[in-house]
Scaffold this motif. Structure first.
Motif: not given
Length: 99
Positions: A21-25
């Motif tokens: 799950t990508p981590i929002p930047v």
């Protein structure tokens, strides 16, 4: 694909690996080189599809040109290396004759 096996041993299975799950930047913390700031993606976010496609094409043209330059450089370096090796061998042979 259900799994990856080598020599009968499973190193990866669909059941044992969780999806990433990508981590929002936070844009304020992102580096200027982050893909968030690509001009084509910015145009896409503004729904300017024509500009986004044009910018993407320009970026791909630059990437292809860079690839060709790297390829030419690698070829030139290999040719120079071969020449240096040939000259070194000729010098070694000439030195051996003098001895």
């Amino acid at each position: 694909m259900e799994n990856v096996c080598f020599d009968g041993k499973a190193y990866w299975t669909k059941q044992t690996v969780r999806a990433f799950t990508p981590i929002p930047v936070d844009r304020k913390l992102a580096l200027p080189s982050d893909c968030l700031f690509r001009e084509d993606l910015q145009a896409l976010l503004r729904r300017d599809m024509e500009l986004a496609q044009s910018l993407k094409g320009l970026m791909e043209d630059k990437q292809r040109a860079d690839k060709e330059m790297r390829k030419a450089h690698t070829k030139a370096m290999a040719k120079a290396q071969k020449k240096a090796e040939k000259e070194a061998a000729a010098k070694a042979a000439a030195d051996a004759k003098r001895s």
